[in-house]
Design an enzyme around this catalytic site. Sequence first.
Site, PDB file in Angstrom:
ATOM      1  N   SER A  44      68.783  39.843 -41.033  1.00 33.27           N
ATOM      2  CA  SER A  44      68.297  39.379 -42.334  1.00 33.27           C
ATOM      3  C   SER A  44      68.343  40.575 -43.279  1.00 33.27           C
ATOM      4  CB  SER A  44      66.884  38.804 -42.214  1.00 33.27           C
ATOM      5  OG  SER A  44      65.969  39.763 -41.728  1.00 33.27           O
ATOM      6  N   HIS A 157      66.163  35.077 -36.428  1.00 34.36           N
ATOM      7  CA  HIS A 157      66.134  35.752 -35.133  1.00 34.36           C
ATOM      8  C   HIS A 157      66.014  34.810 -33.940  1.00 34.36           C
ATOM      9  CE1 HIS A 157      64.499  39.704 -37.139  1.00 34.36           C
ATOM     10  NE2 HIS A 157      65.727  39.416 -37.483  1.00 34.36           N
ATOM     11  N   GLU A 166      58.797  36.444 -38.184  1.00 28.87           N
ATOM     12  CA  GLU A 166      58.077  37.223 -37.168  1.00 28.87           C
ATOM     13  C   GLU A 166      56.573  36.938 -37.188  1.00 28.87           C
ATOM     14  OE1 GLU A 166      59.139  41.346 -37.751  1.00 28.87           O
ATOM     15  OE2 GLU A 166      61.242  40.809 -38.078  1.00 28.87           O
ATOM     16  N   GLU A 209      64.234  39.755 -30.884  1.00 31.04           N
ATOM     17  CA  GLU A 209      63.358  40.925 -30.775  1.00 31.04           C
ATOM     18  C   GLU A 209      62.409  40.823 -29.588  1.00 31.04           C
ATOM     19  OE1 GLU A 209      61.649  41.738 -34.641  1.00 31.04           O
ATOM     20  OE2 GLU A 209      63.597  42.330 -35.438  1.00 31.04           O
ATOM     21  N   ASP A 246      55.963  38.613 -40.717  1.00 36.03           N
ATOM     22  CA  ASP A 246      57.106  38.942 -41.573  1.00 36.03           C
ATOM     23  C   ASP A 246      57.782  37.618 -41.901  1.00 36.03           C
ATOM     24  OD1 ASP A 246      59.303  39.786 -42.942  1.00 36.03           O
ATOM     25  OD2 ASP A 246      60.222  40.915 -41.296  1.00 36.03           O
ATOM     26  N   GLU A 289      54.618  40.620 -44.611  1.00 36.15           N
ATOM     27  CA  GLU A 289      55.828  41.332 -45.057  1.00 36.15           C
ATOM     28  C   GLU A 289      56.783  40.365 -45.735  1.00 36.15           C
ATOM     29  OE1 GLU A 289      57.505  43.608 -41.826  1.00 36.15           O
ATOM     30  OE2 GLU A 289      59.546  43.395 -42.596  1.00 36.15           O
ATOM     31  N   ASP A 316      59.854  44.938 -47.397  1.00 33.77           N
ATOM     32  CA  ASP A 316      60.980  45.353 -46.548  1.00 33.77           C
ATOM     33  C   ASP A 316      62.253  45.205 -47.392  1.00 33.77           C
ATOM     34  OD1 ASP A 316      63.022  45.619 -44.710  1.00 33.77           O
ATOM     35  OD2 ASP A 316      62.521  43.856 -43.526  1.00 33.77           O
ATOM     36  N   LYS A 341      63.256  51.638 -42.707  1.00 37.82           N
ATOM     37  CA  LYS A 341      64.406  51.463 -41.820  1.00 37.82           C
ATOM     38  C   LYS A 341      65.432  52.487 -42.261  1.00 37.82           C
ATOM     39  CE  LYS A 341      63.940  46.422 -41.148  1.00 37.82           C
ATOM     40  NZ  LYS A 341      64.225  45.119 -41.823  1.00 37.82           N
ATOM     41  N   HIS A 369      62.410  49.103 -36.325  1.00 38.62           N
ATOM     42  CA  HIS A 369      63.697  48.856 -35.680  1.00 38.62           C
ATOM     43  C   HIS A 369      64.487  47.848 -36.516  1.00 38.62           C
ATOM     44  CE1 HIS A 369      62.030  45.012 -33.559  1.00 38.62           C
ATOM     45  NE2 HIS A 369      61.679  45.098 -34.812  1.00 38.62           N
ATOM     46  N   LYS A 392      56.986  49.010 -35.953  1.00 36.41           N
ATOM     47  CA  LYS A 392      57.360  47.631 -35.660  1.00 36.41           C
ATOM     48  C   LYS A 392      58.595  47.712 -34.788  1.00 36.41           C
ATOM     49  CE  LYS A 392      59.247  44.555 -38.620  1.00 36.41           C
ATOM     50  NZ  LYS A 392      59.421  43.424 -39.567  1.00 36.41           N
TER      51      LYS A 392
HETATM   52  P1  PGA Z   1      66.588  42.460 -39.502  1.00 40.52           P
HETATM   53  O1  PGA Z   1      65.093  41.988 -39.600  1.00 40.52           O
HETATM   54  O2  PGA Z   1      66.660  43.708 -38.709  1.00 40.52           O
HETATM   55  O3  PGA Z   1      67.263  41.283 -38.861  1.00 40.52           O
HETATM   56  O4  PGA Z   1      67.084  42.665 -40.927  1.00 40.52           O
HETATM   57  C1  PGA Z   1      63.990  42.809 -39.357  1.00 40.52           C
HETATM   58  C2  PGA Z   1      62.985  42.645 -40.467  1.00 40.52           C
HETATM   59  O5  PGA Z   1      63.179  41.812 -41.383  1.00 40.52           O
HETATM   60  O6  PGA Z   1      61.982  43.355 -40.478  1.00 40.52           O
HETATM   61 ZN    ZN Z   2      61.299  42.312 -42.560  1.00 37.84          ZN
END
Ligand code: PGA
Ligand code: ZN
Length: 432
Positions: A44, A157, A166, A209, A246, A289, A316, A341, A369, A392
Amino acid sequence: MDDDFIIQRVDALQVLDSRGDPTIEVAVSTKRGVGRAIAPSGASKSRFEAVELRDGDPKVYRGRSVLRAVENVRRYIAPALAGLDSRAQRFIDRKLIEIDGTPNKSRIGGNAITATSLAVLKAASDSMGVPLFRYVGGLRASVLPIPMMNIINGGAHAGNDLAFQEFMIVPVGFDSFSESLRAGVEVYKFLKDILKERYGVAAINLGDEGGFSPPMKSIYEALDALSEAVKRAGYDLGGSIYISLDVAGSQIYDQGSGSYVVDGSRRDLDGMIDLYMDIVERYSILSIEDPFHEEDAEGFARLVDRLKGRAIVVGDDLLSTNAERLRRALEGKQVTGALVKVNQAGTFTEALEYVELARDRGIITIMSHRSGDSEDNAIAHLAVGMGTPMIKTGAPARSERTSKYNELLRIESYLAGESVFFGEKILLYIAR
Ligand code: PGA
Ligand code: ZN
């Protein structure tokens, strides 16, 4: 001898990530050490993050190979880095940005650049003979982050109908990282029992995940199952354990109608805020999130205002680990937490600047991650080294997720009596 830190060789290799997609590994060596790093990959992704270079030939790995990125490291990056001091991280990262020359790292590839930047960091720490977290954070790096464990997977996911991506449990009320992890694992196991009882064995299949991916139709079903699992495990929801979400808002936003689709019904911005207020009212929510899509600044700002003193609003995709975007979001009071990230930014130095800005402004940072990840456990070290209060990194299942938790256990053990767990201090950030 300074000579020992000089970069002698940079090489790249195509390897596989946790979804079986090709990704890039870069190895950087000096006379005294070597650093290897693998780029992770999101499902995403935001449109503001560093671009992942893929070859796009449908006959090779169905378009997903990264051989051009590998070639770019060999042809453009390796000669430029040879002979430089591996400890000159800022200089090297600036050089990587320059070699690429585009604002979104699309020429050399964000994946090639991320893997190189982190491999340089690891090569320097290895050459120095100190653990990565110490190299990054010095003596200050002794605080272990709170794990945010994503134990029910939905959205992009998972193969189910859950709108939110999430559903995490956050064990905050413990004295150490290992005790907090233990509580999280126990809840995860009780959740497995509950899902089997309520939905049958197919409900315990795992998402990307490592969280379960049950055939639920409503976010409330997921929240109820989590609450029940915390209770069965003997913990107190809203006491020692909290829930975090999330939403990955961009994924449920319908551009055409300008509305969000949750559990089969459309909601406008007001409808979404009502939904979040209801959830926060009924469950013990620590953070939400990406509650809105990545350009819905108004939605974020309104929710921050409504949740003041009650829950953290984390950006994010909205922020994409970009200091400039964070600066703007802070001006508009759109977030009270910032996800980190490294591969959204592209280099270690850019991610560090973003973390420092967040810290200066008193908002929480969360090391993260990606849904496509690998055995590379660098983010465990970066969380401690950069001092992010939370991390996370998925459910306690699938080795690409447990590799980070296990490395944090090693760091905790290495620090012995010197380590501190961030723990309940996190609640002070909600109270603001
Ligand atoms: P992604 O999602 O690694 O698939 O982009 C993780 C997140 O949105 O935190
Ligand atoms: Zn996110």
